[in-house]
Design a protein around this motif. Sequence first.
Motif, PDB file in Angstrom:
ATOM      1  N   LEU A  58       2.113   5.227   0.463  1.00 32.27           N
ATOM      2  CA  LEU A  58       1.806   6.342   1.593  1.00 32.27           C
ATOM      3  C   LEU A  58       0.504   7.144   1.428  1.00 32.27           C
ATOM      4  CD1 LEU A  58       5.609   7.182   2.452  1.00 32.27           C
ATOM      5  CD2 LEU A  58       4.130   5.876   3.963  1.00 32.27           C
ATOM      6  N   GLN A  94      -6.550   6.357   3.783  1.00 30.33           N
ATOM      7  CA  GLN A  94      -7.305   5.479   4.572  1.00 30.33           C
ATOM      8  C   GLN A  94      -7.447   5.938   6.056  1.00 30.33           C
ATOM      9  OE1 GLN A  94      -5.829   1.311   4.559  1.00 30.33           O
ATOM     10  NE2 GLN A  94      -7.437   0.801   5.845  1.00 30.33           N
ATOM     11  N   VAL A  95      -6.303   6.655   6.568  1.00 33.57           N
ATOM     12  CA  VAL A  95      -6.409   7.155   7.780  1.00 33.57           C
ATOM     13  C   VAL A  95      -7.359   8.278   7.878  1.00 33.57           C
ATOM     14  CG1 VAL A  95      -4.970   8.617   9.584  1.00 33.57           C
ATOM     15  CG2 VAL A  95      -3.980   6.498   8.706  1.00 33.57           C
ATOM     16  N   ALA A 154       2.745  -0.537  13.749  1.00 34.14           N
ATOM     17  CA  ALA A 154       1.259  -0.057  13.083  1.00 34.14           C
ATOM     18  C   ALA A 154       0.845   1.198  13.736  1.00 34.14           C
ATOM     19  CB  ALA A 154       0.448  -1.116  12.513  1.00 34.14           C
ATOM     20  N   ILE A 159      -2.370   5.149   2.546  1.00 31.15           N
ATOM     21  CA  ILE A 159      -2.371   5.048   3.976  1.00 31.15           C
ATOM     22  C   ILE A 159      -2.968   6.232   4.447  1.00 31.15           C
ATOM     23  CG2 ILE A 159      -0.967   5.000   5.961  1.00 31.15           C
ATOM     24  CD1 ILE A 159       0.832   2.820   4.483  1.00 31.15           C
ATOM     25  N   GLN A 160      -2.379   7.567   3.938  1.00 31.43           N
ATOM     26  CA  GLN A 160      -2.952   8.720   4.401  1.00 31.43           C
ATOM     27  C   GLN A 160      -4.315   8.819   4.157  1.00 31.43           C
ATOM     28  OE1 GLN A 160       0.683  11.467   2.772  1.00 31.43           O
ATOM     29  NE2 GLN A 160      -0.478  12.820   4.441  1.00 31.43           N
ATOM     30  N   PHE A 205       0.193   4.877  12.120  1.00 29.92           N
ATOM     31  CA  PHE A 205      -1.103   5.689  12.164  1.00 29.92           C
ATOM     32  C   PHE A 205      -0.926   7.090  12.909  1.00 29.92           C
ATOM     33  CE2 PHE A 205      -5.145   6.662  14.301  1.00 29.92           C
ATOM     34  CZ  PHE A 205      -6.042   6.522  13.376  1.00 29.92           C
ATOM     35  N   THR A 212       0.763   9.288  10.543  1.00 29.62           N
ATOM     36  CA  THR A 212      -0.015   9.577   9.506  1.00 29.62           C
ATOM     37  C   THR A 212      -1.188  10.495   9.900  1.00 29.62           C
ATOM     38  OG1 THR A 212       0.199   7.549   8.431  1.00 29.62           O
ATOM     39  CG2 THR A 212      -1.499   8.806   7.583  1.00 29.62           C
ATOM     40  N   MET A 236       0.906  -1.199  -0.004  1.00 30.08           N
ATOM     41  CA  MET A 236       0.086   0.068   0.124  1.00 30.08           C
ATOM     42  C   MET A 236       0.940   1.206   0.103  1.00 30.08           C
ATOM     43  SD  MET A 236      -2.934   1.001   2.761  1.00 30.08           S
ATOM     44  CE  MET A 236      -4.007  -0.159   2.473  1.00 30.08           C
TER      45      MET A 236
END
Length: 108
Positions: free
Chosen positions: A3, A9-10, A65, A6-7, A69, A72, A1
Amino acid sequence: MSLKLIQEQVDQWIQDYGVRYFDELTNMAQLTEEVGEVARIISRRYGEQSEKESDKNKDLGAELADVIFVVTCLANQTGINLEEAFQNQMNKKTKRDKDRHKNNEKLV
């Protein structure tokens, strides 16, 4: 995934479940707490400290993780593109350190 994903999704998780981002100082405190949990596992599992029975089931991956989180969250709320920032740092490190570690007698 990536970055970027990830950003995203967060951010979606914060919108759906988190109500809002904690302020930056609170997130900095959270990050310190999470890094402390990583340090505790590393120092007891891989360092010289003995591991308490209650620490033996701690999941290093989950704690790392948690660090990702919170980092992020801080990036999102301060407008940092982590992919771009990370690539810039990798370029800087490569240029600065391309021979440094190869020539370090301590690493041979």
